[in-house]
Scaffold this motif. Structure first.
Motif, PDB file in Angstrom:
ATOM      1  N   GLU A 130       0.826  -1.214   0.000  1.00  0.00           N
ATOM      2  CA  GLU A 130       0.000   0.000   0.000  1.00  0.00           C
ATOM      3  C   GLU A 130       0.858   1.260   0.000  1.00  0.00           C
ATOM      4  O   GLU A 130       0.486   2.267  -0.614  1.00  0.00           O
ATOM      5  CB  GLU A 130      -0.962  -0.036   1.186  1.00  0.00           C
ATOM      6  CG  GLU A 130      -2.005  -1.144   1.046  1.00  0.00           C
ATOM      7  CD  GLU A 130      -3.103  -1.105   2.096  1.00  0.00           C
ATOM      8  OE1 GLU A 130      -3.262  -0.067   2.768  1.00  0.00           O
ATOM      9  OE2 GLU A 130      -3.815  -2.131   2.251  1.00  0.00           O
ATOM     10  N   VAL A 190      -3.751   3.570   5.535  1.00  0.00           N
ATOM     11  CA  VAL A 190      -3.652   2.159   5.173  1.00  0.00           C
ATOM     12  C   VAL A 190      -4.926   1.443   5.590  1.00  0.00           C
ATOM     13  O   VAL A 190      -5.661   1.907   6.464  1.00  0.00           O
ATOM     14  CB  VAL A 190      -2.422   1.481   5.807  1.00  0.00           C
ATOM     15  CG1 VAL A 190      -1.147   2.015   5.184  1.00  0.00           C
ATOM     16  CG2 VAL A 190      -2.392   1.663   7.312  1.00  0.00           C
ATOM     17  N   SER A 191      -5.175   0.307   4.965  1.00  0.00           N
ATOM     18  CA  SER A 191      -6.455  -0.368   5.156  1.00  0.00           C
ATOM     19  C   SER A 191      -6.560  -1.084   6.496  1.00  0.00           C
ATOM     20  O   SER A 191      -7.671  -1.348   6.965  1.00  0.00           O
ATOM     21  CB  SER A 191      -6.690  -1.365   4.017  1.00  0.00           C
ATOM     22  OG  SER A 191      -5.671  -2.342   3.982  1.00  0.00           O
TER      23      SER A 191
END
Length: 210
Positions: A130, A190-191
Motif C-alpha cells: 500500500e 492504510v487499510s
C-alpha cells in the motif's frame, strides 16, 4: 488532476522495476520495555526475525540498523539473510540509523527502502504494497498517516534524501519526524491500522498475546 494521474501511472510502472530494500531500526534502548525488543519472544521466535521475514517477502536486501554495542546486535547478529548496518554514530538516535541504512541501501543499488521498527509484531507485507502504491515520482518519501499523526517508522524513503538527512544530523537533529518535514513527503492511510501496532512496554506485549 490529469497531471496527478500521469505522475501516478509513471510511478506504478517504476514500482515493477523498483529494487526496494527493507530496513529495520533496532538500535533503541527499550527503556520502557526493560529489555531489548528485538530479542523478545513473539510466537516462539525473536521479534526481530518475525519482522525481517515479513520484509523479505517484498524487499531485498533486508538491513538491520543498530550499533555494534547494542543488545540487539550482541544477541541476534547471526540471524540469517540479514545484513547488519552498525555505522550509525553513537547517540544519533533513529535518524542516525535511518541515514546509515539508506546509505547502505544506495550502495546495494536500491533507490528506495521500506523502513520500520523492530517492535511491530503485526506488520504484514500488504503494508509495503500500500505504501508503494502511494509512492509518486516526485515524492521523496511516502509515510503512513493515521488521521492523527505520521508514522515515520512505517514509510518508504528514497535514498536520494541522504544529503538532506545528513545536514539534519549535523545540525543536532535526531527525530524522524524532522526528516519528513525536510523532504517531499506524501502521506497515505492504510487499510489495516493493526499493522502499525508497536509494543513499548510489557503490558503492551501482554495485551497482544491475550
Amino acid at each position: 488532476m490529469a497531471a496527478l494521474r500521469c505522475e501516478t501511472l509513471v510511478s506504478m510502472t517504476e514500482h515493477r522495476q523498483l529494487n526496494l530494500a527493507g530496513v529495520v531500526l533496532a538500535g533503541g534502548r527499550s527503556r520502557r520495555m526493560g529489555q531489548d525488543k528485538a530479542s523478545m519472544e513473539w510466537e516462539g521466535r525473536p521479534l526481530l526475525t518475525v519482522v525481517t521475514d515479513v520484509l523479505a517477502q517484498r524487499c531485498s536486501p533486508v538491513l538491520v540498523a543498530a550499533s555494534n554495542t547494542s543488545q540487539a546486535y550482541a544477541e541476534l547478529r547471526d540471524v540469517e539473510d540479514v545484513d547488519w548496518i552498525t555505522s550509525e554514530p553513537i547517540g544519533s538516535g533513529p535518524l542516525g540509523g535511518l541515514v546509515a541504512a539508506l546509505e547502505a541501501a544506495e550502495a546495494a543499488d536500491s533507490p528506495a527502502a521500506f523502513v520500520c521498527a523492530t517492535d511491530m509484531p503485526m506488520i504484514a507485507p500488504e503494508l509495503i504494497d500500500e505504501l508503494l502504491h502511494g509512492l509518486t515520482t516526485s515524492a521523496d518519501a511516502v509515510v503512513v498517516h493515521d488521521g492523527g499523526r505520521d508514522h515515520p517508522m512505517a514509510a518508504i524513503y528514497r535514498t536520494r534524501v541522504v544529503p538532506v538527512l545528513v545536514d539534519l544530523l549535523d545540525s543536532g537533529e535526531q527525530r524522524m519526524v524532522a526528516a519528513l518535514d525536510a523532504i517531499q513527503t506524501h502521506r497515505v492511510g492504510v487499510s489495516d491500522p493493526a499493522w502499525l501496532t508497536n509494543v513499548d512496554s510489557p503490558e503492551d506485549l501482554h495485551r497482544l498475546r491475550a
